[in-house]
Design a protein around this motif. Structure first.
Motif, PDB file in Angstrom:
ATOM      1  N   ILE A  27      72.103 -22.236  23.597  1.00 35.63           N
ATOM      2  CA  ILE A  27      71.985 -22.045  22.147  1.00 35.63           C
ATOM      3  C   ILE A  27      71.930 -23.390  21.443  1.00 35.63           C
ATOM      4  N   VAL A  28      72.786 -24.327  21.856  1.00 38.45           N
ATOM      5  CA  VAL A  28      72.801 -25.661  21.247  1.00 38.45           C
ATOM      6  C   VAL A  28      71.492 -26.397  21.536  1.00 38.45           C
ATOM      7  N   VAL A  29      71.057 -26.372  22.791  1.00 37.56           N
ATOM      8  CA  VAL A  29      69.815 -27.062  23.165  1.00 37.56           C
ATOM      9  C   VAL A  29      68.621 -26.447  22.436  1.00 37.56           C
ATOM     10  N   ASN A  30      68.582 -25.128  22.351  1.00 36.42           N
ATOM     11  CA  ASN A  30      67.493 -24.456  21.662  1.00 36.42           C
ATOM     12  C   ASN A  30      67.467 -24.825  20.178  1.00 36.42           C
ATOM     13  N   ALA A  31      68.635 -24.872  19.558  1.00 35.51           N
ATOM     14  CA  ALA A  31      68.696 -25.247  18.137  1.00 35.51           C
ATOM     15  C   ALA A  31      68.200 -26.679  17.941  1.00 35.51           C
ATOM     16  N   ARG A  32      68.596 -27.577  18.832  1.00 37.94           N
ATOM     17  CA  ARG A  32      68.135 -28.971  18.727  1.00 37.94           C
ATOM     18  C   ARG A  32      66.627 -29.065  18.952  1.00 37.94           C
ATOM     19  N   TYR A  33      66.134 -28.306  19.910  1.00 39.26           N
ATOM     20  CA  TYR A  33      64.702 -28.296  20.195  1.00 39.26           C
ATOM     21  C   TYR A  33      63.922 -27.796  18.986  1.00 39.26           C
ATOM     22  N   MET A  34      64.389 -26.719  18.383  1.00 40.85           N
ATOM     23  CA  MET A  34      63.704 -26.182  17.205  1.00 40.85           C
ATOM     24  C   MET A  34      63.754 -27.200  16.056  1.00 40.85           C
ATOM     25  N   GLY A  35      64.876 -27.885  15.904  1.00 40.24           N
ATOM     26  CA  GLY A  35      64.980 -28.935  14.884  1.00 40.24           C
ATOM     27  C   GLY A  35      64.006 -30.069  15.149  1.00 40.24           C
ATOM     28  N   ALA A  36      63.873 -30.455  16.417  1.00 39.85           N
ATOM     29  CA  ALA A  36      62.938 -31.531  16.778  1.00 39.85           C
ATOM     30  C   ALA A  36      61.497 -31.105  16.501  1.00 39.85           C
ATOM     31  N   LEU A  37      61.158 -29.872  16.827  1.00 42.52           N
ATOM     32  CA  LEU A  37      59.809 -29.379  16.539  1.00 42.52           C
ATOM     33  C   LEU A  37      59.535 -29.382  15.040  1.00 42.52           C
ATOM     34  N   HIS A  38      60.518 -28.960  14.270  1.00 41.64           N
ATOM     35  CA  HIS A  38      60.368 -28.953  12.811  1.00 41.64           C
ATOM     36  C   HIS A  38      60.168 -30.382  12.297  1.00 41.64           C
ATOM     37  N   SER A  39      60.946 -31.317  12.818  1.00 43.12           N
ATOM     38  CA  SER A  39      60.806 -32.716  12.407  1.00 43.12           C
ATOM     39  C   SER A  39      59.443 -33.278  12.781  1.00 43.12           C
ATOM     40  N   LEU A  40      58.966 -32.946  13.976  1.00 44.62           N
ATOM     41  CA  LEU A  40      57.635 -33.411  14.383  1.00 44.62           C
ATOM     42  C   LEU A  40      56.548 -32.828  13.490  1.00 44.62           C
ATOM     43  N   ALA A 115      52.674 -37.646  16.989  1.00 40.93           N
ATOM     44  CA  ALA A 115      53.468 -36.431  16.784  1.00 40.93           C
ATOM     45  C   ALA A 115      52.764 -35.231  17.391  1.00 40.93           C
ATOM     46  N   LEU A 116      51.457 -35.204  17.253  1.00 41.31           N
ATOM     47  CA  LEU A 116      50.674 -34.098  17.802  1.00 41.31           C
ATOM     48  C   LEU A 116      50.802 -34.041  19.313  1.00 41.31           C
ATOM     49  N   ALA A 117      50.889 -35.212  19.951  1.00 37.15           N
ATOM     50  CA  ALA A 117      51.005 -35.246  21.404  1.00 37.15           C
ATOM     51  C   ALA A 117      52.278 -34.542  21.883  1.00 37.15           C
ATOM     52  N   HIS A 118      53.276 -34.477  21.016  1.00 35.72           N
ATOM     53  CA  HIS A 118      54.539 -33.846  21.380  1.00 35.72           C
ATOM     54  C   HIS A 118      54.644 -32.414  20.880  1.00 35.72           C
ATOM     55  N   GLN A 119      53.677 -31.980  20.127  1.00 35.41           N
ATOM     56  CA  GLN A 119      53.762 -30.648  19.524  1.00 35.41           C
ATOM     57  C   GLN A 119      52.346 -30.115  19.355  1.00 35.41           C
ATOM     58  N   ALA A 120      51.990 -29.137  20.128  1.00 37.13           N
ATOM     59  CA  ALA A 120      50.621 -28.630  20.099  1.00 37.13           C
ATOM     60  C   ALA A 120      50.524 -27.380  19.235  1.00 37.13           C
ATOM     61  N   GLU A 121      50.856 -27.509  17.959  1.00 38.97           N
ATOM     62  CA  GLU A 121      50.706 -26.388  17.041  1.00 38.97           C
ATOM     63  C   GLU A 121      49.412 -26.562  16.260  1.00 38.97           C
ATOM     64  N   GLU A 122      48.827 -25.453  15.861  1.00 33.67           N
ATOM     65  CA  GLU A 122      47.550 -25.487  15.130  1.00 33.67           C
ATOM     66  C   GLU A 122      47.659 -26.318  13.856  1.00 33.67           C
ATOM     67  N   ALA A 123      48.751 -26.168  13.115  1.00 35.03           N
ATOM     68  CA  ALA A 123      48.912 -26.924  11.863  1.00 35.03           C
ATOM     69  C   ALA A 123      48.939 -28.420  12.137  1.00 35.03           C
TER      70      ALA A 123
END
Length: 165
Positions: A27-40, A115-123
């Protein structure tokens, strides 16, 4: 040697505690991961915005260089050397500003791509593409500003040479 119920119970409690700890860790790792994705995602969008604004600054600088080149040409036509020289200097400084803005756009586009290299979202893909396009526009504006600066310098030179005769 038979295993007694107490030992089995202790092992089950230990395994249950381990699973519970793993679940909490997940749960902690997932929350941090989601925070990192949001920051990216924010970084990508901010870098794209910075590239667009730097591109706009380069375009404004190119317009300023164009105006200064026109002023230098007009001053050279009527043989006002000091005005032609000041206009040529203004055009050169505008060209420098356009080049700096294009470099800023390029840096922002690089940040968006990183940032894109670390996050492959369409936006993020779209934001990175917008940053790259802004860099292209800024580079064209900087090129135009340099051309205008060269024209202004030629006009000032012409005014100086005309005034000597």
């Amino acid at each position: 040697m038979p295993v007694c119920n107490n030992e089995i119970y202790k092992k089950m409690v230990s395994l249950e505690n381990d699973v519970s700890n793993l679940r909490e860790g997940y749960i902690v790792v997932n929350a941090r991961y989601m925070g990192a994705l949001h920051s990216l995602g924010n970084l990508t969008n901010n870098a794209s915005e910075a590239a667009k604004k730097a591109s706009l600054a380069a375009q404004y600088a190119a317009q300023a260089a164009r105006g200064a080149a026109e002023a230098a040409s007009a001053a050279a036509f009527v043989k006002i050397v000091s005005i032609a020289e000041h206009a040529a200097e203004a055009a050169a400084l505008s060209a420098e500003a356009a080049i700096a803005a294009a470099a800023s756009a390029s840096s922002a586009a690089a940040a968006a791509a990183e940032a894109l290299a670390h996050q492959a979202e369409e936006a993020s893909i779209q934001a990175s593409a917008r940053a790259a396009e802004a860099t292209r526009v800024a580079t064209e504006a900087a090129s135009e500003a340099v051309k205008m600066s060269n024209l202004a310098a030629a006009s000032a030179k012409s005014a100086r040479e005309s005034s000597k005769t």
